[in-house]
Design an enzyme around this catalytic site. Structure first.
Site, PDB file in Angstrom:
ATOM      1  N   THR A   1       0.862  -1.175   0.000  1.00 56.67           N
ATOM      2  CA  THR A   1       0.000   0.000   0.000  1.00 56.67           C
ATOM      3  C   THR A   1       0.899   1.226   0.000  1.00 56.67           C
ATOM      4  O   THR A   1       1.561   1.517   0.993  1.00 56.67           O
ATOM      5  CB  THR A   1      -0.932   0.021   1.222  1.00 56.67           C
ATOM      6  OG1 THR A   1      -1.738  -1.160   1.215  1.00 56.67           O
ATOM      7  CG2 THR A   1      -1.841   1.240   1.190  1.00 56.67           C
TER       8      THR A   1
ATOM      9  N   LYS B   1      -7.439   0.974  -3.211  1.00 55.24           N
ATOM     10  CA  LYS B   1      -6.992   0.499  -1.898  1.00 55.24           C
ATOM     11  C   LYS B   1      -6.927   1.642  -0.888  1.00 55.24           C
ATOM     12  O   LYS B   1      -7.333   1.497   0.270  1.00 55.24           O
ATOM     13  CB  LYS B   1      -5.616  -0.163  -2.030  1.00 55.24           C
ATOM     14  CG  LYS B   1      -4.982  -0.607  -0.710  1.00 55.24           C
ATOM     15  CD  LYS B   1      -5.850  -1.638   0.016  1.00 55.24           C
ATOM     16  CE  LYS B   1      -5.299  -1.986   1.399  1.00 55.24           C
ATOM     17  NZ  LYS B   1      -4.005  -2.660   1.370  1.00 55.24           N
TER      18      LYS B   1
ATOM     19  N   LYS C   1       0.000   5.153   8.438  1.00 57.67           N
ATOM     20  CA  LYS C   1       0.575   5.363   7.110  1.00 57.67           C
ATOM     21  C   LYS C   1      -0.503   5.299   6.039  1.00 57.67           C
ATOM     22  O   LYS C   1      -0.587   6.168   5.165  1.00 57.67           O
ATOM     23  CB  LYS C   1       1.658   4.309   6.848  1.00 57.67           C
ATOM     24  CG  LYS C   1       2.392   4.464   5.515  1.00 57.67           C
ATOM     25  CD  LYS C   1       1.823   3.593   4.409  1.00 57.67           C
ATOM     26  CE  LYS C   1       2.015   2.123   4.672  1.00 57.67           C
ATOM     27  NZ  LYS C   1       1.559   1.296   3.530  1.00 57.67           N
TER      28      LYS C   1
END
Length: 323
Positions: free
Chosen positions: A113, A188, A263
């Site tokens: 990611t 995502k 994050k």
């Protein structure tokens, strides 16, 4: 678009359908995911800077490699599953990197990611070096990785996506072709933002129900049959004894750490800022992860944000680490 098995049947790896796959990044997700490829008959050559992670993967059948260059040298496909965009960039570039050492014809895909800029960089660099590349992030957590039921979001050229989708089938419950380059990672980022907002709702709802005198199991059952139901509630519920695999049953040891959650949601908040999209719910959830990290609890599970909804900060299932 959801790719069915027939639509994903055209790939250009070994004619006997068994491939040699280089796997870079064998952490909580990678070690579980690669095991399904091995069970399907593929050869997985893996590399990870953590000796413990590599040892665990080897026990599951991964062939160890000392370097990225060694891992990719004879691979039909290269999968990266790494914590941050900076790690992906490091692995792809340089004399010892993927682009310099992967064999001609290999398909490359990144299931990390990362930010949109890093994914764009991967697509452009791979194209310049003559490689097919797909951004291929996943959703479903460690439970989905272990069960082989992950949702893959694939962005890239349709022909490249078809190659990748057939290869990843043993790890997937659903495979989505999201569009052109970077659309997989875009999906995502937006999805994970929604996940962590839902996790915040679970934290608040679970503690309000408790203070109102509701039995935790009864309340969870009510929510499961009602409009408050969510993936976070079904999988990461922050009360012990309700959901078997939830971190609340293991002193909130990380299945998805607060640092990684911060994050991921930070990527969404930054994208919103860049595009002029207001994301107040995401900002609230991000601030809770910042609190955990400031307390030195970034290594604990992201669902530990539940402690900030408790009147006294104490929650069932959590005993602070002695330091």
């Amino acid at each position: 678009m959801v790719l069915g098995q027939a639509e994903a049947s055209t790939r250009d790896v070994k004619e006997d359908t068994m491939a040699t796959i280089a796997w870079i990044g064998l952490g909580n997700m990678g070690s579980r995911m690669s095991a399904h490829l091995i069970s399907a008959g593929h050869t997985v050559v893996g590399v990870d800077p953590s000796p413990a992670a590599l040892e665990q993967a080897v026990a599951a059948g991964v062939t160890p490699a000392a370097t990225v260059a060694e891992a990719v040298a004879s691979a039909d496909a290269v999968i990266t599953m790494l914590p941050k965009g900076e790690h992906v960039r490091h692995v792809y570039a340089g004399a010892e990197g993927v682009w310099e050492n992967a064999q001609e014809g290999a398909v490359l895909f990144d299931s990390s990611t990362v930010d949109i800029e890093t994914s764009t960089w991967c697509h452009a660099g791979s194209r310049e070096c003559g490689f097919a590349f797909v951004d291929a992030p996943v959703s479903g957590g460690t439970a989905g990785a272990a069960d082989g039921t992950l949702a893959f979001m694939l962005g890239g050229d349709p022909g490249h996506v078809a190659r990748v989708s057939d290869l990843i089938e043993p790890m997937a419950g659903n495979i989505f072709a999201t569009g052109g380059p970077t659309t997989g990672i875009a999906a995502k980022i937006a999805n994970n933002m929604m996940l962590f907002i839902a996790q915040q709702a679970c934290a608040e709802g679970s503690q309000l129900a408790l203070q109102l005198g509701l039995d935790p199991q009864v309340f969870w059952d009510v929510v499961s049959a009602s409009s408050g139901r969510s993936w976070a509630q079904q999988t990461w519920y922050p009360v012990p004894g309700i959901v078997e695999r939830a971190a609340a049953n293991q002193n909130f040891d990380a299945t998805f750490s607060a640092e990684l959650a911060r994050k991921d949601i930070g990527l969404a908040v930054q994208a919103g800022a860049d595009l002029g999209v207001a994301l107040p719910g995401a900002q609230v959830a991000m601030a809770q992860f910042d609190r955990l990290i400031a307390e030195g609890l970034g290594h604990k599970d992201s669902s530990l944000v539940v402690k900030y909804s408790s009147p006294d900060g104490a929650v069932a299932g959590y005993t602070p680490d002695e330091r």
